[in-house]
Design an enzyme around this catalytic site. Structure first.
Site, PDB file in Angstrom:
ATOM      1  N   SER A 262       0.745  -1.088   0.077  1.00 32.15           N
ATOM      2  CA  SER A 262       0.001  -0.172   0.016  1.00 32.15           C
ATOM      3  C   SER A 262       0.851   1.336   0.219  1.00 32.15           C
ATOM      4  CB  SER A 262      -0.981   0.012   1.122  1.00 32.15           C
ATOM      5  OG  SER A 262      -1.882  -1.032   1.206  1.00 32.15           O
TER       6      SER A 262
ATOM      7  N   ASP B 246      -3.847   2.451  -2.284  1.00 31.57           N
ATOM      8  CA  ASP B 246      -3.187   3.441  -2.488  1.00 31.57           C
ATOM      9  C   ASP B 246      -3.886   4.755  -2.650  1.00 31.57           C
ATOM     10  OD1 ASP B 246      -1.236   1.578  -3.365  1.00 31.57           O
ATOM     11  OD2 ASP B 246      -1.184   1.942  -5.418  1.00 31.57           O
TER      12      ASP B 246
ATOM     13  N   SER C  30      -2.606  -3.621  -3.247  1.00 32.57           N
ATOM     14  CA  SER C  30      -1.947  -2.359  -2.639  1.00 32.57           C
ATOM     15  C   SER C  30      -3.055  -1.450  -2.430  1.00 32.57           C
ATOM     16  CB  SER C  30      -1.043  -1.940  -3.765  1.00 32.57           C
ATOM     17  OG  SER C  30      -0.151  -0.672  -3.337  1.00 32.57           O
TER      18      SER C  30
END
Lengths: 364, 364, 364, 364
Positions: D243, D283, D281
């Protein structure tokens, strides 16, 4: 004028993946592209007369009739300073039921109407049966080179682009909607690229086509090298505004949410080429899947209560993301490599990317 | 205190459809609801001591382990003045991988952490294997009745609500997260309702549960009758602020986009009861499908490149929309009918809906 | 045919607020509305010939030139089964720089192009100076009554609507874009209403105009009374599909986010009239503020680094929300009250709301 | 261990702009950063015992009390596989009313609750006056190095980070929430950078802080050079998931829409460093302006109907975009340069970026 090659012809390779046969959006089976290029006249602008440096590009996402199939679709608006019709339908249903047309900013209405004509011709019940007919049309501003006020794109040109759309190699640079485009204060236009995933990820193909009209000279990056600041000569006077339209196709069975996710990754690929989505740029990315669709007749069937859809598994997503970003980056660069110096209205001149200088810089 | 019936017990029928067996969200097979109600103390507010009028409500969307399955999910934020954790994951993947917890505004952190504990207990690899664990927790403000600063909900209460969740009849009114709720300046809390579609639309069930804490007296509408302005007595002093959390469940195989669409229709049902999404109200609607999910193990399987999902056909959508709007409207009204007059911190008193007066008004 | 009054003329009052002088969107100072109504021919459909039952409606949000000012703007898409061009620009910048045009589904292209023509005429530098020209055009499907395939709206009609737009009373019902509309399987069309806030909330005006083409008979609610199920006679054969376009104007200085918030509340008002945003309906709400804008010249001034904008305070929001919801509900009903029975292509007949029957039902 | 410099110390310069005094987010006046680093224990994982490699980082966006001011704020979710609480409030109102806290995935609940405690301590009326208290907490997964199941971050740690937050130089790398981070299969953590605009664009400062936990080795790009594929040694075994949390601050008076626009450009800067927003991830990018806010007391004042806000003019936007993208790219790289090899639970080892090797590659 010597023939200008694609970036890969000069030994500059974007990313680690493998392009498809044509390194083009048409590597996705069933996808066809048609250009109509309008270029005539020289000298001072006489609105309505010319000079004309514009065109229309049609992307047909299916082999068959758009009247019969909707394809899974999603999009991402990186910067909304532009018009891209039909997106609300796509957001609601996750379906693309129109070809995708690209043209200049002031010809959107004409192109929209021409697509309606084309649809009506394919589907004699459209309009009497219920709602339908929401064309997808994106635009970029070619007013620095083109008599954009003259709106030289006609309905006939649109039909020609749709009917002439074909598989195989896609002409790049100053063709179709790309005829009057400028990127990084160099001549630009249409570019395309593709990637084929390794077999562990299903050998799916991702193809990208851009109509690239964005970026300031100083922002240009070629294969990551920030060459723009070293290329200060022959910059256009006009503020380097514009837009970029990005079309992604894949034969992976993408859900609408997955299409949206790929669209965002295309934006990341653009960024690596130096696209920054400047304030006045309309930056739209749209993605569709050719293998996850629904027949319209099926949508209307009253006794079929449940449909079934394939959806590519999570395990493939990173490979699809990389393919998309890499193909988007390469498509932007291919547009620059392909487009030659162009002089348009009022003698406005936009030089083509000086390929030898640039390749020398990148290799140094 | 006489027992308070549900709105339907008084002959007031919302919409034309047919409720499920319990007229509750639990009519959707596999869905369970658990409440822990915290009510103790009287008199002046002593932060940390009480009086306490709060609780926690758990909605478990699946019979089995949340560690093993993600369910198709979507949502709609009608007014974002609140906190509803976990929505970004749902937006990205269209999956619900957590139970849904409702509580008071200041207990979100505790409840969030308790759900993590619960998940960790169910899945011993969680955390060492990769990312996971994004609880879905919504909140409403019960600070007019409750010592909200005291944060009386503990981790143990959350586990109790999760573990005690059951099928069948759902207690309504001042229970669980609804203990301290006020709507239309009447006592309110949890309410629920359901609809079963006719067989031509697959007999799908839609269930709605609300934790209702919204609306000004003058906004109240019961079965469309604008009775609020005629019920000016015994209004709470506090500005009628609040929030409403709405949970929709269905056994129709809804795609994430379809879940979002149903969520919007719930908002339309709320509107018919007089909810206007006032400025300070946090109005969140979340919808999941119990029959369109994916096993987490399948998501991680490396050689399965394509999944297949069912999706309810377009022909059913209007019936699903009506069912959702009607059940949402009835759930808000059931919360009001169920909740009795409550006195909380500092002697703050919120009267229960005067059922006889109201039913007389509606019938006149 | 006797003159049909507005709903308020029959003693049916929506909400508690006070309408403006004309009870119309034009009560917001500077807002003008223009209709061009196209109605000719009878009998069997001959595409391209008629019968014609369509038109165009223009809402001009400013007294002056659209070339010179952008107004604060936001929107909400309740159901995206339609086309409403120009929304992405509005989302990015929070500005409306175009008039708002409403027409039939297949005439969007023509109208879009005509607005470009109109803009080009007002601004001789548009196109050579940089990007501009993103018309806002919404559509509804009038194909049940109209030869929609014939696309009878011309550029001249659009210019006539724009140039003829005026302040004061707004014709309602089967006029302009409303000519071929159907709602709740009754004849419908354009409707409008307004509210003026009390002085403690700044006496701001909110005006709403709808082009209403949505709803099934059984869904109709008049002032909250669910009368639709009692009005089963003379229902149109066609599935009750459609769309609704809602335009909100206010002289409160609304930020783009606040415009979006008001747009959502209009949807709640629609819901109270029975609009459910059926599957095939394109339901779009757009809101602009006439007192929070920016001169385009100011936007381009290089030495002015900071602009200053007014923004209505939170204390007014609930009153603005109520005004918007109430005016939207009343606008939908005004459209029904105004529109008389209409027979269109192929003898398709849509009856007008039987006012006497309905008012009797509502009063009972 | 030799001291590791920042990327600029090695002559590698990202972009053309000028950093602020500290080349850190704290160059934006009033912004403070506080870290609490938790690192103890070695060897086999014993959940609840350790080894511990985690922490918490607090970004305080204002000099004064968060109880008194809301700052203009917007965000962009590049990939939603994570949790970032409080975003719905920001979307609705465009205001940040909480400090921003970063921590590990399973400690979000604890940190959320601790921020509530901190807020309650600052504002004795919070909770009795009306709704409030919606903490902004972002997370990254540090479970490869850290006993994440043990949830070692306590309320006391959060208060320490908040109270210890300071202006000036910001420690980078394996500190605070960055303690257990991995990026591109190298040790990473917190990184920061800033840019000051030229005077023609108002000398505004843009500062970026990242907690970077994303990327596969092969994706790494340093100043555009695709070095990742040449650095195949010492790769962590764990799939390179993660992340990235990105916080942007500016003293330019940005509207909420402008904050969202800057957030998107940060994503473009991340892309240039090789971030691709991989499937797993989370983000998130959040942006706030320190000079465009509103006092909470003003928000509640009943006789102030109109507020006035500054807003940076369009002419500055491209410079702000470039500053944001460049600072985001440099922040990601600074995190890598700062973080030293770390061994965590079960002997899992993540090596620090081999600076000499890398700088040699970039210079070649």
């Amino acid at each position: 004028v010597t023939r200008r090659g694609r970036i890969r012809d000069y030994g500059i390779v974007i990313g680690l993946g493998t392009p498809g046969k044509c390194n083009a959006i048409t590597d996705v089976e069933g996808v066809r592209v048609g250009h109509v290029t309008l270029s005539k006249g020289e000298g001072a602008l006489v609105p309505g007369k010319g000079p004309v440096r514009t065109g229309v590009t049609a992307i047909l996402p299916y082999g068959g009739s758009p009247g019969s199939t909707g394809l899974s679709c999603g999009f991402f608006v990186l910067n909304g300073n532009g018009s891209f019709t039909g997106l609300d339908f796509i957001k609601e249903f996750g379906l693309l039921e129109s070809p995708i047309l690209l043209t200049n900013t002031f010809s959107v209405g004409t192109v929209y109407d021409a697509v309606i004509s084309w649809m009506l011709n394919l589907d004699k019940d459209m309009g009497t049966r219920g709602e339908d007919g929401l064309p997808v049309v994106g635009e970029c501003d070619d007013g620095y080179l083109n008599d954009i006020r003259g709106r030289h794109v006609t309905s006939a040109h649109v039909l020609e682009a749709l009917q002439g759309a074909s598989v195989g190699t896609v002409p790049e640079g100053s063709v179709g909607a790309g005829t009057g485009m400028t990127s990084f204060q160099f001549k630009s236009g249409v570019g395309t690229s593709s990637r084929v995933l390794p077999s562990e990820y299903g050998k799916f193909t991702v193809g990208v086509l851009v109509n690239s009209n964005c970026g300031k000279r100083e922002q240009l990056r070629i294969n990551g090298q920030h060459v723009g600041p070293k290329l200060r000569e022959n910059m256009t006077a006009r503020p380097a505004e514009g837009s970029i339209c990005v079309v992604i196709a894949s034969d992976a069975p993408l859900s609408p949410l997955q299409c949206e996710r790929l669209s965002k990754r295309a934006a990341l690929g653009l960024a690596r080429a130096g696209c920054q989505a400047n304030h006045t740029s309309g930056d739209f990315v749209i993605c569709f899947s050719t293998t996850r669709g629904i027949d319209k007749a099926a949508r209307r069937q009253k006794d079929l209560l449940i449909n079934t859809f394939p959806e590519v598994a999570d395990v493939c997503m990173d490979a699809l993301f990389t393919a998309t970003a890499d193909a988007a980056e390469e498509a932007v660069l291919n547009a620059l490599f392909a487009a030659d110096t162009t002089t348009g209205r009022d003698g406005n001149k936009v030089i083509g990317l000086p390929i030898e200088v640039v390749t020398a810089l990148v290799r140094s």
